[in-house]
Design a protein around this motif. Structure first.
Motif, mmCIF file in Angstrom:
data_model
loop_
_atom_site.group_PDB
_atom_site.id
_atom_site.type_symbol
_atom_site.label_atom_id
_atom_site.label_comp_id
_atom_site.label_asym_id
_atom_site.label_seq_id
_atom_site.Cartn_x
_atom_site.Cartn_y
_atom_site.Cartn_z
ATOM 1 N N TYR A 161 0.849 -1.197 0.000
ATOM 2 C CA TYR A 161 0.000 0.000 0.000
ATOM 3 C C TYR A 161 0.880 1.240 0.000
ATOM 4 O O TYR A 161 2.061 1.175 0.353
ATOM 5 C CB TYR A 161 -0.910 -0.014 1.243
ATOM 6 C CG TYR A 161 -1.782 -1.254 1.291
ATOM 7 C CD1 TYR A 161 -3.054 -1.255 0.715
ATOM 8 C CD2 TYR A 161 -1.321 -2.442 1.867
ATOM 9 C CE1 TYR A 161 -3.842 -2.399 0.731
ATOM 10 C CE2 TYR A 161 -2.103 -3.587 1.879
ATOM 11 C CZ TYR A 161 -3.358 -3.558 1.311
ATOM 12 O OH TYR A 161 -4.139 -4.685 1.304
ATOM 13 N N ASP A 162 0.294 2.393 -0.350
ATOM 14 C CA ASP A 162 1.087 3.624 -0.423
ATOM 15 C C ASP A 162 1.394 4.188 0.953
ATOM 16 O O ASP A 162 2.458 4.749 1.171
ATOM 17 C CB ASP A 162 0.313 4.709 -1.207
ATOM 18 C CG ASP A 162 0.252 4.369 -2.679
ATOM 19 O OD1 ASP A 162 1.075 3.541 -3.124
ATOM 20 O OD2 ASP A 162 -0.631 4.919 -3.372
ATOM 21 N N SER A 201 -13.438 -2.756 1.008
ATOM 22 C CA SER A 201 -13.095 -3.129 -0.362
ATOM 23 C C SER A 201 -12.340 -4.456 -0.317
ATOM 24 O O SER A 201 -11.236 -4.535 0.231
ATOM 25 C CB SER A 201 -12.224 -2.026 -0.969
ATOM 26 O OG SER A 201 -11.758 -2.410 -2.237
ATOM 27 N N ASP A 202 -12.962 -5.479 -0.869
ATOM 28 C CA ASP A 202 -12.339 -6.808 -0.916
ATOM 29 C C ASP A 202 -11.403 -6.796 -2.126
ATOM 30 O O ASP A 202 -11.844 -6.735 -3.273
ATOM 31 C CB ASP A 202 -13.454 -7.843 -1.058
ATOM 32 C CG ASP A 202 -12.944 -9.271 -1.084
ATOM 33 O OD1 ASP A 202 -11.819 -9.490 -1.563
ATOM 34 O OD2 ASP A 202 -13.697 -10.167 -0.666
ATOM 35 N N VAL A 235 -8.502 1.207 -1.466
ATOM 36 C CA VAL A 235 -9.328 2.092 -0.642
ATOM 37 C C VAL A 235 -8.648 2.452 0.683
ATOM 38 O O VAL A 235 -8.830 3.550 1.217
ATOM 39 C CB VAL A 235 -10.704 1.414 -0.422
ATOM 40 C CG1 VAL A 235 -11.298 1.746 0.917
ATOM 41 C CG2 VAL A 235 -11.652 1.806 -1.528
ATOM 42 N N ALA A 236 -7.823 1.537 1.203
ATOM 43 C CA ALA A 236 -7.148 1.821 2.479
ATOM 44 C C ALA A 236 -6.273 3.065 2.375
ATOM 45 O O ALA A 236 -6.084 3.787 3.358
ATOM 46 C CB ALA A 236 -6.308 0.623 2.904
ATOM 47 N N PRO A 253 -9.658 7.624 5.347
ATOM 48 C CA PRO A 253 -9.350 7.217 6.731
ATOM 49 C C PRO A 253 -10.244 6.091 7.232
ATOM 50 O O PRO A 253 -9.851 5.327 8.111
ATOM 51 C CB PRO A 253 -9.587 8.500 7.546
ATOM 52 C CG PRO A 253 -9.553 9.613 6.561
ATOM 53 C CD PRO A 253 -9.951 9.062 5.231
ATOM 54 N N LYS A 254 -11.469 5.974 6.670
ATOM 55 C CA LYS A 254 -12.346 4.865 7.078
ATOM 56 C C LYS A 254 -12.380 3.774 6.005
ATOM 57 O O LYS A 254 -13.339 3.018 5.897
ATOM 58 C CB LYS A 254 -13.753 5.386 7.375
ATOM 59 C CG LYS A 254 -13.805 6.265 8.625
ATOM 60 C CD LYS A 254 -15.211 6.725 8.914
ATOM 61 C CE LYS A 254 -15.718 6.102 10.194
ATOM 62 N NZ LYS A 254 -17.052 6.614 10.583
ATOM 63 N N GLY A 255 -11.312 3.720 5.204
ATOM 64 C CA GLY A 255 -11.229 2.693 4.160
ATOM 65 C C GLY A 255 -10.567 1.433 4.691
ATOM 66 O O GLY A 255 -9.516 1.496 5.328
ATOM 67 N N ILE A 256 -11.197 0.287 4.410
ATOM 68 C CA ILE A 256 -10.667 -0.995 4.865
ATOM 69 C C ILE A 256 -10.473 -1.869 3.632
ATOM 70 O O ILE A 256 -11.402 -2.043 2.829
ATOM 71 C CB ILE A 256 -11.669 -1.690 5.813
ATOM 72 C CG1 ILE A 256 -12.009 -0.779 6.993
ATOM 73 C CG2 ILE A 256 -11.136 -3.041 6.289
ATOM 74 C CD1 ILE A 256 -13.292 -1.180 7.714
#
Ligand SMILES: Cc1ncc(COP(=O)(O)O)c(C=O)c1O
Length: 374
Positions: free
Chosen positions: A74-75, A190-191, A208-209, A213-216
């Protein structure tokens, strides 16, 4: 807790070990342990690493080595944003258990892996389905999404890349979903098990993560990394969500196996090689599928942009389950009926398995389609 049976898993359990040509498989063709170790250059040295390992429960939340390698996908994520789970299936279950209570609204974008609507339903959530349509390239209608969210919306769920259609939401599209979620303070789940299997480009598609901030984001070793046998997945998201998930995880997971943790770390440290193999396989196989489809008048599809699956629409007046059972009995080829995703008149193909199996399976399906048409 009562829950609707998981249609796609029941179909696979019943048929996948008996078919001759598995075109229902959703993993990029699985690697052997030898292939993995050769890619990592560790075939000769692996026993030195494994033999001293004492078979304890290991690091409960996953080793630092593993979580560091996952955070690097992830970034802007650190190891404190990563929790190790039993596959993505475990990751998704934990997110719903941690976040969703009776009466919460969950907007679930379908078709999708059934966990994303049947688990929240079983928890007593007010589940609203947003149906993807072929004419929109299987991307969600954002006006419809705006109408479906409300102040009681706890979570918006989807898979990206999408299973079964192979559609892909890019960063600009995801940003619009983020702003809809943010307008009501909802989480996004987000799967992303198919992340990394895009048809274009050599970088990982946006997660999405990293955008919210509320991205899972949930992910695993199974699909893009071709290592489902390790049964290892993760949740990447805000630490407070991970803490809430851990409460449930203590009851149903404890930890994952130490060997799964070590081998997954080795794989992720060599992710560029594994993902290059996966991209080359999905691209070659989709070219084969696309060419075949052009010669089959009774079938049509929206060409996938990513993932390992596509939805094939057929022009026969026959239920999808009957289509798939007859195809299997007459030819040994396994597809998945659209009915397993609550859509009729179509079947799902998993095209990322072995290329020779794909070619022979498609060839045999052509004969079946001719018999159906006559
Ligand atoms: C969208 C999606 N999520 C999760 C899973 C489960 O994956 P895992 O093997 O990591 O548990 C699957 C498997 O088909 C899937 O398609």
């Amino acid at each position: 807790m009562r829950i609707t049976p998981f249609a796609v898993e029941q179909w696979m359990n019943a048929h996948e070990t008996q078919c001759r040509y598995n075109l229902a498989e959703t993993c990029v063709e699985s690697l052997t342990v030898a292939e993995l170790l050769d890619m990592a250059g560790q075939r000769a040295s692996i026993l030195d690493e494994l033999l001293p390992l004492k078979m304890t429960y290991g690091a409960i939340e996953g080793s630092d080595r593993l979580r560091t390698a996952i955070a690097a996908l992830y970034d802007s994520q650190a190891i404190t944003n990563v929790l190790i789970t039993h596959g993505a299936i475990g990751a998704n279950s934990l997110v719903y258990q941690a976040l969703v209570a009776v009466g919460d609204r969950v907007v679930s974008i379908v078709p999708n892996y059934q966990q994303h609507y049947s688990i929240p339903e079983s928890l007593g959530a007010d589940v609203k389905l947003l149906h993807l349509r072929g004419e929109n390239g299987y991307l969600p209608d954002l006006e419809e999404l705006r109408r479906l969210v409300s102040p009681s919306t706890k979570l918006i769920a989807f898979s990206n890349p999408n299973n079964p259609t192979g559609s892909l939401m890019d960063r600009a599209f995801l940003d619009q979903i983020v702003s809809i979620a943010a307008s009501v303070g909802a989480y996004i789940l987000s799967d992303e098990v198919y992340r990394g299997t895009t048809q274009d480009g050599d970088t990982l598609n946006a997660s999405v993560a990293d955008l919210y901030p509320k991205g899972i984001s949930t992910g695993s070793m199974s699909k893009a990394f071709s290592l489902a046998g390790f049964r290892l997945g993760w949740i990447c998201g805000p630490p407070d969500v991970l803490r809430a998930a851990e409460i449930h995880r203590d009851y149903n997971t404890i930890s994952v196996g130490i060997l799964d943790d070590v081998f997954s770390s080795i794989a992720l440290e060599n992710r560029d090689k594994i993902l290059a193999r996966s991209r080359s396989l999905v691209r070659r196989n989709l070219t084969t599928l696309d060419r075949w489809l052009q010669s089959e008048d009774s079938l049509s599809y929206v060409k996938p942009r990513a993932g390992t699956t596509a939805l094939l629409k057929y022009s026969f007046d026959i239920p999808s389950r009957e289509f798939c059972v007859r195809l299997l009995e007459e030819t040994g080829v396994l597809f998945t009926p659209g009915s397993a995703f609550d859509v009729e008149g179509c079947v799902r193909i998993g095209y990322a398995n072995n290329h020779a199996i794909l070619e022979e399976g498609l060839h045999r399906t052509s004969g079946f389609l001719r018999r159906l048409a006559s």
